[in-house]
Design a protein around this motif. Structure first.
Motif, PDB file in Angstrom:
ATOM      1  N   SER A 137     -27.723  50.886   8.552  1.00 46.48           N
ATOM      2  CA  SER A 137     -28.690  51.732   7.854  1.00 46.48           C
ATOM      3  C   SER A 137     -27.992  52.602   6.802  1.00 46.48           C
ATOM      4  N   PHE A 138     -26.806  53.098   7.139  1.00 48.27           N
ATOM      5  CA  PHE A 138     -26.076  53.927   6.181  1.00 48.27           C
ATOM      6  C   PHE A 138     -25.595  53.093   4.994  1.00 48.27           C
ATOM      7  N   TYR A 139     -25.156  51.864   5.248  1.00 45.57           N
ATOM      8  CA  TYR A 139     -24.763  50.981   4.141  1.00 45.57           C
ATOM      9  C   TYR A 139     -25.961  50.680   3.243  1.00 45.57           C
ATOM     10  N   ALA A 140     -27.131  50.505   3.833  1.00 47.86           N
ATOM     11  CA  ALA A 140     -28.346  50.282   3.035  1.00 47.86           C
ATOM     12  C   ALA A 140     -28.658  51.516   2.181  1.00 47.86           C
ATOM     13  N   TYR A 141     -28.437  52.692   2.741  1.00 47.02           N
ATOM     14  CA  TYR A 141     -28.649  53.925   1.978  1.00 47.02           C
ATOM     15  C   TYR A 141     -27.703  54.004   0.779  1.00 47.02           C
ATOM     16  N   VAL A 171     -41.282  49.219  -3.235  1.00 51.63           N
ATOM     17  CA  VAL A 171     -41.362  50.429  -2.416  1.00 51.63           C
ATOM     18  C   VAL A 171     -40.637  51.548  -3.148  1.00 51.63           C
ATOM     19  N   SER A 172     -41.112  52.768  -2.947  1.00 46.74           N
ATOM     20  CA  SER A 172     -40.498  53.917  -3.602  1.00 46.74           C
ATOM     21  C   SER A 172     -39.014  54.018  -3.217  1.00 46.74           C
ATOM     22  N   ARG A 173     -38.195  54.159  -4.224  1.00 44.72           N
ATOM     23  CA  ARG A 173     -36.748  54.198  -3.972  1.00 44.72           C
ATOM     24  C   ARG A 173     -36.335  55.472  -3.235  1.00 44.72           C
ATOM     25  N   SER A 174     -36.914  56.592  -3.579  1.00 46.74           N
ATOM     26  CA  SER A 174     -36.592  57.857  -2.915  1.00 46.74           C
ATOM     27  C   SER A 174     -36.993  57.825  -1.443  1.00 46.74           C
ATOM     28  N   LYS A 175     -38.149  57.231  -1.135  1.00 42.67           N
ATOM     29  CA  LYS A 175     -38.575  57.138   0.266  1.00 42.67           C
ATOM     30  C   LYS A 175     -37.655  56.219   1.058  1.00 42.67           C
ATOM     31  N   LEU A 176     -37.245  55.131   0.442  1.00 41.57           N
ATOM     32  CA  LEU A 176     -36.320  54.227   1.132  1.00 41.57           C
ATOM     33  C   LEU A 176     -34.989  54.908   1.422  1.00 41.57           C
ATOM     34  N   LYS A 177     -34.489  55.683   0.473  1.00 43.76           N
ATOM     35  CA  LYS A 177     -33.235  56.389   0.696  1.00 43.76           C
ATOM     36  C   LYS A 177     -33.371  57.409   1.825  1.00 43.76           C
ATOM     37  N   SER A 178     -34.458  58.158   1.818  1.00 45.49           N
ATOM     38  CA  SER A 178     -34.671  59.154   2.882  1.00 45.49           C
ATOM     39  C   SER A 178     -34.813  58.486   4.244  1.00 45.49           C
ATOM     40  N   THR A 179     -35.537  57.373   4.279  1.00 39.42           N
ATOM     41  CA  THR A 179     -35.750  56.678   5.554  1.00 39.42           C
ATOM     42  C   THR A 179     -34.461  56.099   6.108  1.00 39.42           C
ATOM     43  N   THR A 180     -33.705  55.399   5.278  1.00 40.89           N
ATOM     44  CA  THR A 180     -32.456  54.785   5.758  1.00 40.89           C
ATOM     45  C   THR A 180     -31.449  55.842   6.189  1.00 40.89           C
ATOM     46  N   VAL A 185     -28.741  58.737  10.741  1.00 41.15           N
ATOM     47  CA  VAL A 185     -28.373  59.975  11.439  1.00 41.15           C
ATOM     48  C   VAL A 185     -28.885  59.957  12.873  1.00 41.15           C
ATOM     49  N   VAL A 186     -30.132  59.550  13.078  1.00 42.47           N
ATOM     50  CA  VAL A 186     -30.703  59.527  14.436  1.00 42.47           C
ATOM     51  C   VAL A 186     -29.953  58.546  15.326  1.00 42.47           C
ATOM     52  N   LEU A 187     -29.682  57.349  14.833  1.00 47.24           N
ATOM     53  CA  LEU A 187     -28.967  56.357  15.635  1.00 47.24           C
ATOM     54  C   LEU A 187     -27.536  56.792  15.912  1.00 47.24           C
ATOM     55  N   PHE A 188     -26.917  57.465  14.967  1.00 44.88           N
ATOM     56  CA  PHE A 188     -25.559  57.956  15.201  1.00 44.88           C
ATOM     57  C   PHE A 188     -25.543  59.024  16.295  1.00 44.88           C
ATOM     58  N   LEU A 189     -26.542  59.921  16.303  1.00 44.41           N
ATOM     59  CA  LEU A 189     -26.604  60.944  17.349  1.00 44.41           C
ATOM     60  C   LEU A 189     -26.925  60.349  18.713  1.00 44.41           C
TER      61      LEU A 189
END
Length: 312
Positions: A137-141, A171-180, A185-189
């Motif tokens: 997910s971070f690489y996608a971001y 899809v909105s690029r800003s939304k995709l960045k926020s989502t990824t 962050v959630v998966l890392f925690l």
């Protein structure tokens, strides 16, 4: 009198020793300062390129060079084709100075390749599924942040991936960045912190070892040498920087000249033939069988006719 002369001699000796120690200390300080300046220039050059810059291709990364040639002759089709056989050009340096110079130049030139190796090693070495998914997910971001990476993906997919500054794949690029980023962050925690620490440390250690080994084995070529010299002179802002760039460029050119001065082995050429050869009149080169009778005797007139058949 003797006591005074002894004390004077002792004081002069101590003075000389103190001056020698001071000179040695000053020389060490100058050497340390020079090394620190060289490390500073190396770090500045390593940070020049953007984080999403494209790495070198595999042929440049492994210094591919021809080690032979195969020539294929097709007698039936009357065609000739040649193909080079390539191999890597990595080799051991001849001395310590050459190894240090190679490491100094190549660690900057191939830093993007080493970063890609580190990312792949961290993903493949992760022991926790949540941590691996967080990395993906971070690489996608990171890919969504970079126009260069999106452009490369678009070319790789033959323009199947449509994108611009605002939209990626509809899809909105800003939304995709926020989502990824949020998913990462959630998966890392949620993942195991101890396993993540070991995975990162192990990946960094392996990548550092591979990068250092490759940097030492990869010969210095003229392209990289000239590019580094130009960058050093462009980044110079004072006379000291110019002198340092000149010294660094001189060392790089000496390393390249010593690399080119090494003996080069001859390139072997292998010839492969297919089909039967033909004569100029169109007949095959293999002679026809002579007719024999039941007793194995050969007709002399027929043999002479065959022997003189191809004479002018």
């Amino acid at each position: 009198m003797r006591a005074r002369s002894c004390r004077a001699t002792t004081s002069r000796t101590r003075g000389r020793t103190a001056r020698a120690r001071a000179a040695t200390t000053n020389g060490d300080a100058q050497n340390v300062a020079f090394d620190a300046a060289a490390i500073g220039r190396w770090a500045a050059r390593a940070r020049e390129a953007p984080w999403d810059a494209r790495g070198a291709g595999w042929r440049e990364f492994f210094a591919a060079k021809p080690i032979g040639a195969v020539v294929e002759v097709d007698n039936a089709r009357e065609t000739i084709s040649a193909k080079e056989v390539e191999s890597h050009g990595l080799n051991w340096p001849t001395c310590r100075a050459e190894a240090v110079e190679r490491a100094r130049v190549n660690t900057v030139r191939f830093r993007q390749n080493y970063a890609q190796i580190a990312c792949a090693a961290t993903l493949l070495g992760s022991e926790c599924a949540a941590f691996a998914m967080a990395l993906v997910s971070f690489y996608a971001y990171l890919a969504l942040r970079s126009d260069r990476i999106l452009g490369e993906l678009s070319l790789a997919t033959k323009d199947a991936l449509k994108w611009n500054d605002a939209v990626v794949a509809g899809v909105s690029r800003s939304k995709l960045k926020s989502t990824t980023l949020g998913v990462a962050v959630v998966l890392f925690l949620l993942s195991d912190a101890t396993a993540n620490t070991y995975a990162i440390m192990r990946s960094v250690a392996w990548t550092a070892a591979i990068a250092l080994l490759h940097a030492i084995l990869r010969p210095i070529d003229l392209k990289g040498t000239l590019a580094d010299i130009v960058k050093d002179f462009r980044a110079a802002k004072s006379k000291e920087d110019l002198r340092g760039a000149a010294r660094s460029g001189l060392k790089s050119m000496k390393a390249w000249i010593s690399e080119k001065a090494k003996p080069v082995e001859a390139t072997p050429i292998f010839v492969v033939e297919k089909g039967e050869k033909k004569r100029s009149d169109g007949a095959d080169a293999t002679p026809a069988r002579r007719s024999e009778d039941a007793n194995g005797a050969i007709d002399v007139d027929a043999r002479e006719a065959e022997d003189t058949k191809y004479l002018p």
